[in-house]
Design a protein around this motif. Structure first.
Motif, PDB file in Angstrom:
ATOM      1  N   CYS A 174       4.962 -11.395  13.230  1.00  0.00           N
ATOM      2  CA  CYS A 174       4.687 -10.877  11.922  1.00  0.00           C
ATOM      3  C   CYS A 174       4.435  -9.594  12.105  1.00  0.00           C
ATOM      4  O   CYS A 174       3.960  -8.870  13.215  1.00  0.00           O
ATOM      5  CB  CYS A 174       3.312 -11.647  11.520  1.00  0.00           C
ATOM      6  SG  CYS A 174       2.893 -10.701  10.099  1.00  0.00           S
ATOM      7  N   LYS A 175       5.076  -8.757  11.251  1.00  0.00           N
ATOM      8  CA  LYS A 175       5.093  -7.232  11.032  1.00  0.00           C
ATOM      9  C   LYS A 175       3.761  -6.660  10.810  1.00  0.00           C
ATOM     10  O   LYS A 175       3.589  -5.468  10.833  1.00  0.00           O
ATOM     11  CB  LYS A 175       6.349  -6.552  10.469  1.00  0.00           C
ATOM     12  CG  LYS A 175       7.646  -7.499  10.694  1.00  0.00           C
ATOM     13  CD  LYS A 175       8.142  -7.856  12.207  1.00  0.00           C
ATOM     14  CE  LYS A 175       9.343  -8.341  12.346  1.00  0.00           C
ATOM     15  NZ  LYS A 175       9.118  -9.670  12.091  1.00  0.00           N
ATOM     16  N   CYS A 197       2.713  -5.680   7.948  1.00  0.00           N
ATOM     17  CA  CYS A 197       3.267  -4.518   7.167  1.00  0.00           C
ATOM     18  C   CYS A 197       2.143  -3.479   6.479  1.00  0.00           C
ATOM     19  O   CYS A 197       1.129  -4.184   6.476  1.00  0.00           O
ATOM     20  CB  CYS A 197       3.962  -5.079   6.032  1.00  0.00           C
ATOM     21  SG  CYS A 197       5.383  -6.305   6.574  1.00  0.00           S
ATOM     22  N   CYS A 256       3.129 -10.409   0.961  1.00  0.00           N
ATOM     23  CA  CYS A 256       2.382 -11.631   1.180  1.00  0.00           C
ATOM     24  C   CYS A 256       1.125 -11.510   0.538  1.00  0.00           C
ATOM     25  O   CYS A 256       0.725 -12.522  -0.054  1.00  0.00           O
ATOM     26  CB  CYS A 256       2.599 -12.384   2.478  1.00  0.00           C
ATOM     27  SG  CYS A 256       1.735 -11.131   3.740  1.00  0.00           S
ATOM     28  N   CYS A 261       7.792 -12.589   1.566  1.00  0.00           N
ATOM     29  CA  CYS A 261       7.777 -11.867   2.738  1.00  0.00           C
ATOM     30  C   CYS A 261       9.314 -11.358   3.097  1.00  0.00           C
ATOM     31  O   CYS A 261      10.192 -12.211   3.309  1.00  0.00           O
ATOM     32  CB  CYS A 261       7.343 -12.682   3.974  1.00  0.00           C
ATOM     33  SG  CYS A 261       7.694 -12.086   5.454  1.00  0.00           S
TER      34      CYS A 261
HETATM   35  S1  SF4 Z   1       5.067  -9.625   4.336  1.00  0.00           S
HETATM   36 FE1  SF4 Z   1       3.183 -10.653   5.304  1.00  0.00          FE
HETATM   37  S2  SF4 Z   1       3.768 -12.237   6.590  1.00  0.00           S
HETATM   38 FE2  SF4 Z   1       5.684 -10.914   5.960  1.00  0.00          FE
HETATM   39  S3  SF4 Z   1       5.930  -9.688   7.995  1.00  0.00           S
HETATM   40 FE3  SF4 Z   1       4.835  -8.502   6.223  1.00  0.00          FE
HETATM   41  S4  SF4 Z   1       2.330  -8.858   6.782  1.00  0.00           S
HETATM   42 FE4  SF4 Z   1       3.846 -10.537   7.926  1.00  0.00          FE
END
Ligand code: SF4
Ligand code: SF4
Length: 269
Positions: A92-93, A95, A100, A134
Protein backbone atom coordinates in the motif's frame (compact mmCIF):
# COMPACT_ATOMS: atom_id res chain seq x y z
CA UNK A 1 -2.34 21.64 4.51
CA UNK A 2 1.24 20.86 3.62
CA UNK A 3 1.42 18.27 0.87
CA UNK A 4 3.87 16.35 3.04
CA UNK A 5 1.92 16.52 6.30
CA UNK A 6 -1.38 14.67 5.95
CA UNK A 7 -1.59 14.05 9.72
CA UNK A 8 -1.80 17.80 10.37
CA UNK A 9 -4.41 17.99 7.61
CA UNK A 10 -6.39 15.26 9.38
CA UNK A 11 -6.55 17.36 12.54
CA UNK A 12 -3.66 16.09 14.68
CA UNK A 13 -2.05 18.90 16.68
CA UNK A 14 1.72 18.94 16.32
CA UNK A 15 1.96 15.39 14.90
CA UNK A 16 5.27 13.47 14.95
CA UNK A 17 7.34 13.18 11.76
CA UNK A 18 5.58 11.33 8.94
CA UNK A 19 7.00 7.84 8.45
CA UNK A 20 6.96 5.49 5.49
CA UNK A 21 8.79 2.96 3.36
CA UNK A 22 11.48 3.40 0.73
CA UNK A 23 11.72 0.16 -1.27
CA UNK A 24 14.97 0.01 -3.25
CA UNK A 25 14.21 -2.73 -5.77
CA UNK A 26 17.79 -2.70 -7.07
CA UNK A 27 18.90 -4.78 -4.07
CA UNK A 28 15.85 -7.06 -3.73
CA UNK A 29 16.80 -10.75 -4.05
CA UNK A 30 13.23 -12.04 -4.12
CA UNK A 31 13.55 -14.10 -0.94
CA UNK A 32 9.97 -13.16 0.15
CA UNK A 33 11.02 -12.80 3.79
CA UNK A 34 8.94 -9.60 3.76
CA UNK A 35 5.79 -11.43 2.63
CA UNK A 36 6.25 -14.10 5.28
CA UNK A 37 7.04 -11.65 8.10
CA UNK A 38 3.96 -9.59 7.18
CA UNK A 39 1.70 -12.64 7.25
CA UNK A 40 3.24 -13.92 10.47
CA UNK A 41 2.95 -10.65 12.40
CA UNK A 42 -0.47 -9.59 11.10
CA UNK A 43 -2.10 -13.02 11.09
CA UNK A 44 -2.81 -12.78 7.34
CA UNK A 45 -4.15 -16.11 6.00
CA UNK A 46 -2.00 -18.16 3.63
CA UNK A 47 -3.14 -18.05 -0.01
CA UNK A 48 -1.49 -18.61 -3.38
CA UNK A 49 0.89 -21.39 -2.38
CA UNK A 50 1.24 -22.50 -6.02
CA UNK A 51 3.62 -20.68 -8.36
CA UNK A 52 1.83 -18.87 -11.20
CA UNK A 53 3.81 -20.81 -13.79
CA UNK A 54 5.05 -17.68 -15.55
CA UNK A 55 7.62 -16.82 -12.86
CA UNK A 56 8.44 -17.40 -9.19
CA UNK A 57 5.49 -15.18 -8.31
CA UNK A 58 2.76 -16.99 -6.40
CA UNK A 59 0.02 -14.41 -5.82
CA UNK A 60 0.33 -12.15 -8.88
CA UNK A 61 -0.47 -8.98 -6.95
CA UNK A 62 -1.55 -7.41 -3.70
CA UNK A 63 -4.84 -8.53 -2.17
CA UNK A 64 -6.81 -8.96 1.04
CA UNK A 65 -4.47 -11.82 2.00
CA UNK A 66 -1.29 -10.40 0.41
CA UNK A 67 -0.26 -7.11 2.04
CA UNK A 68 3.28 -7.34 0.63
CA UNK A 69 3.72 -8.80 -2.84
CA UNK A 70 7.11 -9.65 -4.33
CA UNK A 71 6.90 -9.36 -8.11
CA UNK A 72 9.30 -11.40 -10.27
CA UNK A 73 9.59 -9.92 -13.75
CA UNK A 74 11.61 -11.81 -16.34
CA UNK A 75 12.70 -9.63 -19.22
CA UNK A 76 15.44 -9.03 -21.76
CA UNK A 77 17.72 -6.25 -20.54
CA UNK A 78 17.22 -3.14 -22.70
CA UNK A 79 20.28 -2.68 -24.94
CA UNK A 80 22.12 -5.98 -24.42
CA UNK A 81 19.17 -8.37 -24.75
CA UNK A 82 20.46 -10.47 -21.81
CA UNK A 83 17.81 -12.09 -19.65
CA UNK A 84 17.33 -10.50 -16.25
CA UNK A 85 14.97 -10.66 -13.31
CA UNK A 86 13.45 -7.58 -11.77
CA UNK A 87 12.17 -8.14 -8.24
CA UNK A 88 10.12 -5.68 -6.29
CA UNK A 89 8.20 -5.87 -3.03
CA UNK A 90 4.97 -3.91 -3.52
CA UNK A 91 2.74 -2.57 -0.74
CA UNK A 92 0.00 0.00 0.00
CA UNK A 93 1.34 3.45 -0.91
CA UNK A 94 -0.13 5.23 2.16
CA UNK A 95 -1.02 8.11 -0.19
CA UNK A 96 -0.90 11.72 0.91
CA UNK A 97 -4.31 12.13 -0.70
CA UNK A 98 -5.90 8.73 -0.10
CA UNK A 99 -9.12 8.13 -2.04
CA UNK A 100 -9.87 4.94 -0.04
CA UNK A 101 -10.12 7.07 3.08
CA UNK A 102 -12.16 9.80 1.34
CA UNK A 103 -14.96 7.40 0.38
CA UNK A 104 -15.14 5.24 3.54
CA UNK A 105 -18.56 5.98 5.11
CA UNK A 106 -17.90 4.34 8.49
CA UNK A 107 -14.51 5.78 9.45
CA UNK A 108 -13.00 2.30 9.33
CA UNK A 109 -10.19 3.81 7.24
CA UNK A 110 -8.37 6.55 9.09
CA UNK A 111 -5.20 8.63 8.94
CA UNK A 112 -2.85 7.98 11.82
CA UNK A 113 -0.79 10.63 13.62
CA UNK A 114 2.23 9.21 11.74
CA UNK A 115 0.65 9.99 8.36
CA UNK A 116 -0.15 6.37 7.48
CA UNK A 117 -3.55 5.01 6.35
CA UNK A 118 -5.03 2.19 8.43
CA UNK A 119 -8.25 0.15 8.12
CA UNK A 120 -9.90 -1.03 11.35
CA UNK A 121 -11.38 -4.47 10.85
CA UNK A 122 -13.90 -4.07 13.68
CA UNK A 123 -15.42 -0.93 12.09
CA UNK A 124 -15.43 -1.97 8.40
CA UNK A 125 -18.96 -2.92 7.30
CA UNK A 126 -17.89 -4.48 3.99
CA UNK A 127 -19.58 -1.85 1.74
CA UNK A 128 -16.60 -2.09 -0.63
CA UNK A 129 -16.56 1.62 -1.67
CA UNK A 130 -12.81 1.83 -1.04
CA UNK A 131 -11.96 -0.98 -3.49
CA UNK A 132 -12.54 0.88 -6.81
CA UNK A 133 -11.40 4.16 -5.22
CA UNK A 134 -7.76 3.06 -4.84
CA UNK A 135 -5.80 4.10 -7.96
CA UNK A 136 -3.29 1.28 -7.37
CA UNK A 137 -5.74 -1.59 -6.83
CA UNK A 138 -4.30 -2.23 -3.36
CA UNK A 139 -7.18 -2.54 -0.91
CA UNK A 140 -9.30 -5.66 -1.31
CA UNK A 141 -12.23 -7.53 0.27
CA UNK A 142 -11.67 -10.92 1.85
CA UNK A 143 -13.85 -13.54 0.21
CA UNK A 144 -15.10 -15.20 3.38
CA UNK A 145 -15.98 -12.11 5.45
CA UNK A 146 -16.39 -9.29 2.89
CA UNK A 147 -14.38 -6.75 4.88
CA UNK A 148 -11.55 -4.66 3.40
CA UNK A 149 -7.92 -5.43 4.26
CA UNK A 150 -4.53 -3.96 3.43
CA UNK A 151 -1.12 -3.07 4.89
CA UNK A 152 -1.36 -1.08 8.13
CA UNK A 153 2.35 -0.21 8.01
CA UNK A 154 2.35 -2.24 11.25
CA UNK A 155 0.62 0.54 13.22
CA UNK A 156 0.58 -1.65 16.32
CA UNK A 157 4.37 -2.10 16.14
CA UNK A 158 4.97 1.61 15.44
CA UNK A 159 3.03 2.54 18.56
CA UNK A 160 5.48 0.35 20.50
CA UNK A 161 8.42 2.07 18.76
CA UNK A 162 9.24 -1.07 16.75
CA UNK A 163 9.75 -1.05 13.00
CA UNK A 164 7.35 -2.82 10.61
CA UNK A 165 7.80 -6.58 10.32
CA UNK A 166 8.67 -6.55 6.57
CA UNK A 167 11.49 -4.00 6.78
CA UNK A 168 12.91 -5.70 9.87
CA UNK A 169 12.94 -9.07 8.07
CA UNK A 170 14.42 -7.84 4.77
CA UNK A 171 18.02 -9.18 4.63
CA UNK A 172 19.26 -6.74 1.98
CA UNK A 173 17.69 -3.52 3.26
CA UNK A 174 15.61 -3.32 0.11
CA UNK A 175 12.72 -2.22 2.34
CA UNK A 176 13.74 0.76 4.45
CA UNK A 177 11.50 2.29 7.09
CA UNK A 178 11.83 5.70 8.72
CA UNK A 179 10.89 9.38 8.63
CA UNK A 180 9.79 10.17 5.08
CA UNK A 181 12.09 13.19 4.71
CA UNK A 182 15.13 11.06 5.57
CA UNK A 183 14.02 8.32 3.21
CA UNK A 184 13.56 10.80 0.36
CA UNK A 185 17.08 12.18 0.86
CA UNK A 186 18.52 8.64 1.03
CA UNK A 187 16.65 7.64 -2.13
CA UNK A 188 17.93 10.68 -4.04
CA UNK A 189 21.51 9.73 -3.07
CA UNK A 190 21.00 6.11 -4.12
CA UNK A 191 19.55 7.20 -7.47
CA UNK A 192 22.54 9.44 -8.12
CA UNK A 193 24.89 6.56 -7.24
CA UNK A 194 23.13 4.19 -9.67
CA UNK A 195 23.20 6.77 -12.46
CA UNK A 196 26.95 7.24 -11.89
CA UNK A 197 27.33 3.45 -12.19
CA UNK A 198 25.60 3.61 -15.57
CA UNK A 199 22.18 2.29 -14.50
CA UNK A 200 20.45 4.95 -16.55
CA UNK A 201 16.94 3.48 -16.32
CA UNK A 202 16.87 3.70 -12.52
CA UNK A 203 14.13 6.04 -11.33
CA UNK A 204 12.09 6.93 -8.27
CA UNK A 205 8.36 6.24 -8.18
CA UNK A 206 5.88 7.79 -5.74
CA UNK A 207 8.42 10.20 -4.18
CA UNK A 208 7.09 13.38 -5.79
CA UNK A 209 4.69 15.44 -3.61
CA UNK A 210 3.39 17.03 -6.82
CA UNK A 211 2.17 13.78 -8.35
CA UNK A 212 -1.51 12.79 -8.68
CA UNK A 213 -1.79 11.45 -5.11
CA UNK A 214 0.30 14.17 -3.46
CA UNK A 215 3.22 11.76 -3.10
CA UNK A 216 3.22 8.33 -1.52
CA UNK A 217 4.18 7.37 2.02
CA UNK A 218 5.61 4.19 0.48
CA UNK A 219 7.76 4.95 -2.56
CA UNK A 220 10.16 2.96 -4.73
CA UNK A 221 13.38 2.95 -6.67
CA UNK A 222 12.65 1.04 -9.89
CA UNK A 223 15.01 -0.20 -12.61
CA UNK A 224 12.49 0.15 -15.43
CA UNK A 225 9.19 1.90 -16.22
CA UNK A 226 6.46 1.52 -13.56
CA UNK A 227 4.23 -0.36 -16.04
CA UNK A 228 6.83 -3.15 -16.18
CA UNK A 229 6.19 -3.73 -12.46
CA UNK A 230 2.39 -3.49 -12.86
CA UNK A 231 2.30 0.01 -11.35
CA UNK A 232 0.23 2.83 -12.90
CA UNK A 233 2.58 5.35 -14.54
CA UNK A 234 0.58 8.41 -13.57
CA UNK A 235 -1.80 7.62 -10.67
CA UNK A 236 -4.42 10.22 -9.76
CA UNK A 237 -6.54 10.36 -6.60
CA UNK A 238 -9.92 9.13 -7.82
CA UNK A 239 -11.85 11.55 -5.58
CA UNK A 240 -10.14 14.57 -7.17
CA UNK A 241 -13.33 15.82 -8.84
CA UNK A 242 -15.74 15.07 -5.96
CA UNK A 243 -15.88 18.65 -4.56
CA UNK A 244 -16.73 20.00 -8.04
CA UNK A 245 -19.37 17.27 -8.52
CA UNK A 246 -20.98 17.99 -5.13
CA UNK A 247 -21.02 21.73 -5.92
CA UNK A 248 -22.71 21.03 -9.28
CA UNK A 249 -25.26 18.71 -7.61
CA UNK A 250 -26.01 21.31 -4.92
CA UNK A 251 -26.48 24.03 -7.57
CA UNK A 252 -28.84 21.75 -9.53
CA UNK A 253 -30.84 20.93 -6.38
CA UNK A 254 -31.14 24.63 -5.51
CA UNK A 255 -32.34 25.43 -9.04
CA UNK A 256 -34.91 22.63 -8.79
CA UNK A 257 -36.21 23.83 -5.41
CA UNK A 258 -36.29 27.44 -6.68
CA UNK A 259 -38.32 26.40 -9.76
CA UNK A 260 -40.76 24.39 -7.62
CA UNK A 261 -41.29 27.31 -5.23
CA UNK A 262 -41.80 29.71 -8.14
CA UNK A 263 -44.29 27.34 -9.80
CA UNK A 264 -46.17 26.88 -6.51
CA UNK A 265 -46.30 30.65 -5.88
CA UNK A 266 -47.44 31.28 -9.48
CA UNK A 267 -50.20 28.66 -9.17
CA UNK A 268 -51.69 30.31 -6.07
CA UNK A 269 -52.15 33.71 -7.78
S1 SF4 B 1 -5.68 4.76 -2.01
FE1 SF4 B 1 -5.61 3.83 0.06
S2 SF4 B 1 -5.34 1.60 -0.29
FE2 SF4 B 1 -4.83 2.65 -2.23
S3 SF4 B 1 -2.59 2.92 -2.14
FE3 SF4 B 1 -3.51 4.85 -1.37
S4 SF4 B 1 -3.63 4.57 0.88
FE4 SF4 B 1 -3.26 2.50 -0.03
S1 SF4 C 1 12.75 -9.43 2.17
FE1 SF4 C 1 13.86 -7.84 1.04
S2 SF4 C 1 15.17 -8.97 -0.39
FE2 SF4 C 1 13.63 -10.43 0.35
S3 SF4 C 1 11.96 -10.30 -1.19
FE3 SF4 C 1 11.43 -8.86 0.44
S4 SF4 C 1 12.29 -6.90 -0.28
FE4 SF4 C 1 13.27 -8.50 -1.52
Amino acid sequence: MSTLDPAAGAGYDDPPARVGFFTDTSVCIGCKACEVACKEWNGVPARGRELLGSSYDNTGGLGADTWRHVAFIEQRRPGTGDLRWLMSSDVCKHCTRAACLDVCPTGALFRTELGTVVVQEDVCNGCGYCIPACPYGVIDQRRDDGRAWKCTLCYDRLRDHAEPACSQACPTNSIQFGPLDELRARAAGRLEQLHELGVDDARLYGHDPDDGVGGAGAFFLLLDRPEVYGLPPDPVVTTRDLPKMWAAAAAAALTLVGSAVAAFAGGRR
